[in-house]
Design a protein around this motif. Structure first.
Motif, PDB file in Angstrom:
ATOM      1  N   GLU A   4       3.638   1.552  -1.324  1.00 43.09           N
ATOM      2  CA  GLU A   4       4.096   1.681  -2.707  1.00 43.09           C
ATOM      3  C   GLU A   4       3.008   2.289  -3.597  1.00 43.09           C
ATOM      4  O   GLU A   4       3.273   3.190  -4.399  1.00 43.09           O
ATOM      5  N   GLU A   5       1.782   1.801  -3.407  1.00 44.43           N
ATOM      6  CA  GLU A   5       0.669   2.344  -4.191  1.00 44.43           C
ATOM      7  C   GLU A   5       0.526   3.837  -3.964  1.00 44.43           C
ATOM      8  O   GLU A   5       0.306   4.608  -4.893  1.00 44.43           O
ATOM      9  N   LEU A  45      -6.726   6.667  -5.162  1.00 43.19           N
ATOM     10  CA  LEU A  45      -6.635   5.257  -4.762  1.00 43.19           C
ATOM     11  C   LEU A  45      -7.938   4.747  -4.154  1.00 43.19           C
ATOM     12  O   LEU A  45      -8.051   3.577  -3.807  1.00 43.19           O
ATOM     13  N   ARG A  96       0.836  -1.198   0.000  1.00 41.26           N
ATOM     14  CA  ARG A  96       0.000   0.000   0.000  1.00 41.26           C
ATOM     15  C   ARG A  96       0.874   1.253   0.000  1.00 41.26           C
ATOM     16  O   ARG A  96       0.592   2.210  -0.709  1.00 41.26           O
ATOM     17  N   GLU A 105       3.159   5.734  -5.788  1.00 42.78           N
ATOM     18  CA  GLU A 105       2.914   5.840  -7.228  1.00 42.78           C
ATOM     19  C   GLU A 105       1.815   6.845  -7.530  1.00 42.78           C
ATOM     20  O   GLU A 105       1.918   7.638  -8.466  1.00 42.78           O
TER      21      GLU A 105
END
Lengths: 199, 199
Positions: free
Chosen positions: B14-15, B41, B12, B18
DNA sequence: ATTCCAAGAATGACATGTCATTCCGCTTTG
DNA sequence: CAAAGCGGAATGACATGTCATTCTTGGAAT
């Protein structure tokens, strides 16, 4: 035309522009409030709005001021004047020298150029750089036509590269002393004219 | 270590990184709110704060990610490998090609690099550029030592200039198509190795 | 020369809006 | 059923831009 009041107004507008330029360069565009600019001049911030429509308005005005300061130096030489490499090299050295001098005499404007203009208007910045590149291209074309520059130069991208080089020079000049800056200029000109290859 | 929960948490994080990178590149650093990142997200923005201390924290993290992506390419060649100009020229072409490819595969990161990093942390950006320059200097020194580069190159400023050239190339690549980018790369390499002077 | 007055310049309190960050009740997980 | 994770309403700080009000200024009238 030039009534007393109008003159004073023009003067104050100028003062505000200068204060804004300082403030933007010192604290960054986004971190600078209208109130900061006003406080710097000791005026009420409502007054600001008598002279500029809003923050974007003054940002644009400040940016254009800086652009024209740079343009004055960058475009001070005649692109068709040189008849030999040495003459062109001398022109290049003068332009670079002028830019470095500008970094000394107007560090605030140059800092603003490098660090804040991107925040104010990227598109305009790109356009300006392209204009400088187009002007640089005239020098290259002149040299190719007269045979003192490599005939196979791809004028457009090369002039873009040279503009990048020049502006990197001014960026360095901001961060170093005069000797370093001159050293940079020498190395840059050599790179530009002679390349890196041994002969 | 790697419990299920921890893995999910890392994922998460990492998400979020990004999403932030995308948002910063799309709307600019200052114009991007934490809520925007979260909305992208489909998570609550309170959740964001479980993964990052504050906005500055994620800004730094995003910046470092971008730096390392660029570094991976910029530093992929061995500075002492080349024994001839042609070998070094080939290395340079590979590095430039890699950078242009990066502009294609990760335009968001590269855009961020050019347009937003200055807003996030100018000092860090300068440091990074200096690191790249120091690495480039190794190539130049290698060439001088082995005699295939001009002996009178002033290594430090010249490597700084070359770094500026390379990054300008990536900036251009963002704004043009592949053919233009390749044309730029060719012109840049020629400028670097041959200079502008006719021979 | 002095007084008076209108035009317009300056001011800063305030309305408004935007965010970053916090808080707390609810849900999922182990 | 704890504990950890999550969502999003609430909060407070702060910036922009407006506007009713207060000065200033410079010419007109006496």
């Amino acid at each position: 035309m030039g009534t007393r009041a109008q003159e004073r107004a023009a003067l104050r507008r100028e003062e505000i522009l200068e204060a804004a330029e300082r403030a933007f360069a010192r604290n960054g565009f986004h971190a600078t409030g209208i109130a900061d600019i006003a406080a710097d001049l000791g005026i009420g911030h409502g007054t600001f709005y008598r002279y500029f429509k809003n923050k974007h308005d003054i940002a644009i005005s400040v940016a254009e001021r800086v652009f024209s300061k740079l343009a004055e130096v960058a475009m001070s030489e005649d692109p068709t004047q040189a008849n030999t490499v040495d003459e062109y090299r001398a022109q290049t050295e003068r332009i670079l020298g002028g830019m470095l001098a500008l970094s000394r005499s107007h560090p605030v404007a140059v800092r603003l150029f490098h660090e804040q203009l991107v925040s104010i208007d990227v598109e305009r910045l790109s356009t300006i750089l392209e204009t400088y590149a187009a002007f640089t291209a005239l020098f290259l074309q002149n040299g190719i036509d007269k045979g003192f520059l490599r005939a196979n130069i791809d004028v457009q991208p090369t002039s873009e590269a040279l503009v990048a080089l020049i502006f990197e020079g001014t960026r360095r000049a901001l961060r170093t002393d005069d000797d370093e800056a001159r050293r940079w200029a020498t190395a840059g000109v050599r790179l530009m004219f002679d390349g890196v290859t041994a002969r």
